[in-house]
Design a protein around this motif. Structure first.
Motif, PDB file in Angstrom:
ATOM      1  N   THR A 142      27.861 -20.643  48.863  1.00  0.00           N
ATOM      2  CA  THR A 142      29.120 -21.198  49.398  1.00  0.00           C
ATOM      3  C   THR A 142      30.055 -20.146  49.963  1.00  0.00           C
ATOM      4  OG1 THR A 142      30.159 -21.067  47.200  1.00  0.00           O
ATOM      5  CG2 THR A 142      29.022 -23.112  47.768  1.00  0.00           C
ATOM      6  N   GLY A 143      29.696 -18.875  49.818  1.00  0.00           N
ATOM      7  CA  GLY A 143      30.651 -17.825  50.174  1.00  0.00           C
ATOM      8  C   GLY A 143      30.554 -17.305  51.578  1.00  0.00           C
ATOM      9  N   GLY A 144      29.596 -17.804  52.377  1.00  0.00           N
ATOM     10  CA  GLY A 144      29.512 -17.363  53.763  1.00  0.00           C
ATOM     11  C   GLY A 144      28.981 -15.962  53.945  1.00  0.00           C
ATOM     12  N   TYR A 145      28.165 -15.483  53.019  1.00  0.00           N
ATOM     13  CA  TYR A 145      27.583 -14.140  53.149  1.00  0.00           C
ATOM     14  C   TYR A 145      26.463 -14.176  54.192  1.00  0.00           C
ATOM     15  CZ  TYR A 145      30.143 -13.249  48.863  1.00  0.00           C
ATOM     16  OH  TYR A 145      31.140 -13.115  47.941  1.00  0.00           O
ATOM     17  N   HIS A 146      26.374 -13.142  54.984  1.00  0.00           N
ATOM     18  CA  HIS A 146      25.423 -13.138  56.093  1.00  0.00           C
ATOM     19  C   HIS A 146      24.201 -12.294  55.766  1.00  0.00           C
ATOM     20  CE1 HIS A 146      26.418  -8.990  57.295  1.00  0.00           C
ATOM     21  NE2 HIS A 146      27.654  -9.300  56.934  1.00  0.00           N
ATOM     22  N   VAL A 147      23.140 -12.567  56.471  1.00  0.00           N
ATOM     23  CA  VAL A 147      21.898 -11.812  56.298  1.00  0.00           C
ATOM     24  C   VAL A 147      22.118 -10.376  56.743  1.00  0.00           C
ATOM     25  CG1 VAL A 147      19.503 -11.597  57.046  1.00  0.00           C
ATOM     26  CG2 VAL A 147      20.466 -13.853  56.585  1.00  0.00           C
ATOM     27  N   GLY A 148      21.666  -9.448  55.932  1.00  0.00           N
ATOM     28  CA  GLY A 148      21.839  -8.036  56.244  1.00  0.00           C
ATOM     29  C   GLY A 148      23.126  -7.445  55.715  1.00  0.00           C
ATOM     30  N   ASP A 149      23.824  -8.178  54.845  1.00  0.00           N
ATOM     31  CA  ASP A 149      25.058  -7.679  54.248  1.00  0.00           C
ATOM     32  C   ASP A 149      24.811  -6.318  53.598  1.00  0.00           C
ATOM     33  OD1 ASP A 149      27.001  -7.335  51.917  1.00  0.00           O
ATOM     34  OD2 ASP A 149      27.889  -9.052  52.951  1.00  0.00           O
ATOM     35  N   HIS A 150      25.638  -5.338  53.937  1.00  0.00           N
ATOM     36  CA  HIS A 150      25.390  -3.959  53.499  1.00  0.00           C
ATOM     37  C   HIS A 150      25.501  -3.812  51.985  1.00  0.00           C
ATOM     38  CE1 HIS A 150      25.132  -2.750  57.612  1.00  0.00           C
ATOM     39  NE2 HIS A 150      26.403  -3.012  57.887  1.00  0.00           N
ATOM     40  N   TRP A 151      26.509  -4.461  51.391  1.00  0.00           N
ATOM     41  CA  TRP A 151      26.684  -4.294  49.947  1.00  0.00           C
ATOM     42  C   TRP A 151      25.577  -4.988  49.168  1.00  0.00           C
ATOM     43  CZ3 TRP A 151      29.381  -0.476  48.377  1.00  0.00           C
ATOM     44  CH2 TRP A 151      30.506  -0.046  49.094  1.00  0.00           C
ATOM     45  N   ILE A 152      25.146  -6.130  49.640  1.00  0.00           N
ATOM     46  CA  ILE A 152      24.025  -6.811  48.977  1.00  0.00           C
ATOM     47  C   ILE A 152      22.751  -6.006  49.151  1.00  0.00           C
ATOM     48  CG2 ILE A 152      22.572  -8.880  49.036  1.00  0.00           C
ATOM     49  CD1 ILE A 152      25.051 -10.506  49.641  1.00  0.00           C
TER      50      ILE A 152
END
Length: 743
Positions: free
Chosen positions: A223-233
């Motif tokens: 639900t948080g709108g995190y995108h593919v390739g997020d650097h912190w993830i």
């Protein structure tokens, strides 16, 4: 739901057994030790079965039981600043999570753990420290179950560290052997490197997402709108994988596992084949929602897994210690599992964990039975002809051999072939990764067939004294072998793919874990650049597609979504259908590779006698030396990291750093201190000389000497005698009178 509501009892049962051994074990008989420790694990298995049965009939996607707040409090006042300035509550529960993923691990860990405890009763019957051994085993079971059932990363890490401690204790169980204590230290230190990565990953997740609870993380990602390739993830998942490389023995942190064979054989089967070494796989699978948002991390996982698989398999081709062959086989098979996870085939990777637990535990326990029959001999060069002398051990290991080689109808065939197919067909896979896995399958069949021929089929090569005492193991050892052999044969039928007429029930069971958690890990078909079908397709039809059930309808739905730029889960698989001819071609190729490896070993070792020659050494001596010396990785690490070896006069690594620090301390720190002391002493000497010879000598004593010298004439006249003074006065008076009279 009695069992589920009291699921916290599952880890506490073996904890009770461990505590009993540590406090009272020395006073207990072996029968009492067996009753407490083995009984605790049997009850644990039964309770686990009851819990999973109730869970599967509850209709719930997952069941969570929170015992109490472990870290933090319920007031909500203990907070910290998370990413983006958000205020997050610092809290971690002593909570237990049961879902399809933890259910699978729970069943095979407790089931195989129970069988290995029973096996150990016979294997360890003549060993010292009997109660201590079973106490360590029970402590391990407690730690592993805590790792599996923990509902957050912090509690999982407690179990993670616990299994590491138990591994150290059990590898070094024969502490009077220097090799055992050294191997234990090696395992402990290497895993500390990986554990640093786990901590970094956990702290990053807590800071970035504001929680460490698995269900909350999945909800936040969805639900948080995190995108593919997020650097912190990506950073968090790479850090977690570093820890997985340590615990699950992947390059470059695999070096501890082969040396871990210094521990008793039941330890090798329980901890270093079936359970603890799969903890890294479990952590990555549990974090699949995060990894699907980090394609770079998944690529790293896949590449490291594939390279580790073929690397370890090549070393296993020439090893002579029967347990070390199986150890390198374990490293290689773990590489297969990570390869599957890395290409997005999470269910296939977990399926291989499940089947591998049966046939690898069987092979390790079977090797222990062989060693028991051979009076402690582990070198296959001094075995041979045992098939008729220890029939139960031979027959059960025979089934394990067929399973690990990937012979059709045995469990290893279904899970290994699914990984090969997904590596080929997944958009995250590649032909190179498939080729590495395919060659690994060929090598696996060869080295495992070599093990079987040198141990059971070829000519006897042991001494007459050892041959005279060869005997079958007791029933406490052979019955677990029979049960595990059944698992090695039939466990694979839980995941028969649609291409072979099955429904892949194993994958369907895992759908709530991998399909729903992939919901938040999204990208567009245009981004992927391919037409893909995943477990959940978000678009007009929201079609669910499983790895084993791909059809023409699914193709059409996904292709339509791809054309329109619909959102499709990252980690999805390439579109295929039930009767994809290529799948059958690749399946046939893997079977032929297994048959070729088995045939090559048959030709090379069928008549092996006491003077047999290794075929690889005969054909390519340099390659044999390289493989036999394990690519000199240990030596390289000794040069570069430990410093136990010197490069000329230079010592690098930890010892080199220690030497450099010692020299710095001796020459700089101590030199400065000693220099300051010398200068102080020197200045004190000068000050003493100045005070003694200048101040006291020249100024004070010098003045006294001058005064003393000058006062000498006066002292001649000033004697202090009244009579003398009177005489002088008389003489003076006489002189005075005389002077005036004469004048």
């Amino acid at each position: 739901m009695f069992f589920l509501d009291h699921i916290w009892i599952i880890p506490l049962l073996p904890a009770f057994g461990a505590a009993s051994m540590f406090f009272f074990g020395r006073r207990l008989s072996k029968s009492a030790v067996n009753a407490i420790c083995v009984g605790a694990v049997v009850l644990t298995f039964l309770w686990a079965c009851g819990s999973v049965w109730q869970f599967t009939h509850s209709g719930l996607p997952h069941f969570e039981k929170v015992a109490y707040t472990w870290l933090g409090d319920d007031s909500g006042e203990l907070t910290f600043h998370a990413f983006g300035g958000k205020i997050a509550e610092f809290k971690a529960d002593a909570g237990f999570l049961l879902d399809p993923l933890s259910s699978i691990w729970l069943l095979f860990v407790t089931g195989i753990g129970m069988l290995i405890h029973i096996y150990s009763v016979g294997y360890m019957s003549h060993e010292g420290g009997y109660y201590r051994f079973f106490g360590y085993l029970n402590l391990f079971m407690f730690s592993m179950l805590t790792l599996i059932l923990g509902n957050n990363y912090m509690l999982m890490f407690v179990g993670w560290e616990g299994v590491g401690l138990c591994s150290y204790l059990l590898i070094g169980f024969y502490f009077h052997k220097h090799s055992a204590s050294t191997a234990a230290n090696k395992a402990f230190i290497v895993n500390r490197v990986g554990d640093a990565g786990v901590l970094l990953g956990i702290f990053t997740i807590m800071w970035y997402l504001g929680t460490v609870k698995f269900t909350e993380i999945n909800h936040t990602l969805a639900t948080g709108g995190y995108h593919v390739g997020d650097h912190w993830i990506t950073l968090a998942t790479v850090a977690l994988f570093v820890g997985a490389c340590g615990k699950s023995a992947q390059l470059p942190l695999y070096v501890w596992l082969p040396d871990a064979m210094e521990g008793p054989t039941p330890v090798s089967a329980l901890i270093h084949a079936a359970t603890m070494v799969t903890a890294g796989v479990y952590m990555v699978a549990r974090s699949n929602a995060l990894y699907q948002l980090a394609p770079l991390s998944m690529e790293i996982v896949a590449v490291v897994g594939a390279v580790t698989a073929i690397f370890a398999a090549s070393i296993g081709l020439v090893q002579n210690d029967i347990k070390r062959v199986l150890a390198y086989s374990t490293v290689s098979q773990l590489g297969y599992m990570f390869l599957a996870l890395g290409v997005g085939a999470f269910a296939a990777g977990v399926f291989h964990v499940f089947t591998h637990a049966f046939f690898k535990a069987l092979l390790f326990l079977g090797s222990g039975s062989v060693i028991h029959a051979m009076s402690g001999e582990q070198d296959m060069r001094f075995m041979g002809g045992l098939s008729k002398k220890i029939r139960v051990t031979f027959i059960t290991m025979f089934f394990g051999w067929l399973a690990i080689c990937g012979v059709p109808l045995f469990s290893g065939f279904f899970s290994k072939d699914e990984i090969l197919w997904q590596t080929w067909s997944s958009p995250h896979g590649s032909r190179v990764l498939w080729l590495l896995a395919f060659i690994t399958a060929l090598m696996t069949a060869f080295y495992m067939s070599r093990l079987m021929w040198l141990t059971f089929f070829s000519k006897p090569r042991m001494s007459h004294e050892v041959e005279h005492h060869i005997h079958e193991s007791p029933k406490t050892m052979t019955v677990p072998l029979v049960v595990l052999a059944a698992g090695a044969i039939f466990a694979g039928y839980l995941g028969v793919p649609a291409s072979l007429g099955g429904s892949n029930r194993f994958e369907k069971f895992l759908e709530p874990v991998f399909a729903s958690e992939a919901h938040g890990a999204t990208t567009t078909a245009a981004t992927l650049g391919v037409n893909v079908a995943g477990k959940l397709v978000e678009g007009k039809s929201e079609t669910k597609v499983t790895e084993g059930e791909q059809s023409a309808e699914h193709d059409a739905a996904v292709n339509e979504a791809a054309k329109e730029g619909e959102v499709i889960p990252s980690g999805s698989h390439k579109v295929g259908h039930e009767f994809e001819p290529l799948e059958y071609i690749l399946m046939g190729a893997s079977v032929l590779a297994a048959g070729l490896g088995m045939f090559m070993a048959y030709r090379a070792y069928r008549n092996a006698d006491k003077d047999y020659k290794e075929p690889i050494n005969e054909v390519a001596p340099p390659a044999y030396r390289t493989l036999f010396n394990k690519y000199w990785v240990d030596e390289f690490y000794d040069y570069l990291f430990t410093g136990r070896r010197k490069i000329g006069p230079v010592r690098l690594g930890a010892q080199g750093l220690g030497d450099a620090l010692w020299r710095f301390d001796a020459n700089v720190i101590d030199g400065g201190v000693n220099g300051a002391g010398w200068f102080t002493k020197f200045s004190g000497t000068v000050s003493n000389w100045w005070d003694k010879y200048i101040v006291d000598g020249l100024l004070v004593n010098g003045a006294a000497v001058v005064t003393h010298a000058l006062s000498y004439p006066a002292r001649l006249a000033q004697w202090g005698l009244v009579q003398w003074y009177a005489l002088v006065m008389v003489f003076g008076l006489v002189g005075f009178v005389w002077y005036y009279m004469v004048r």
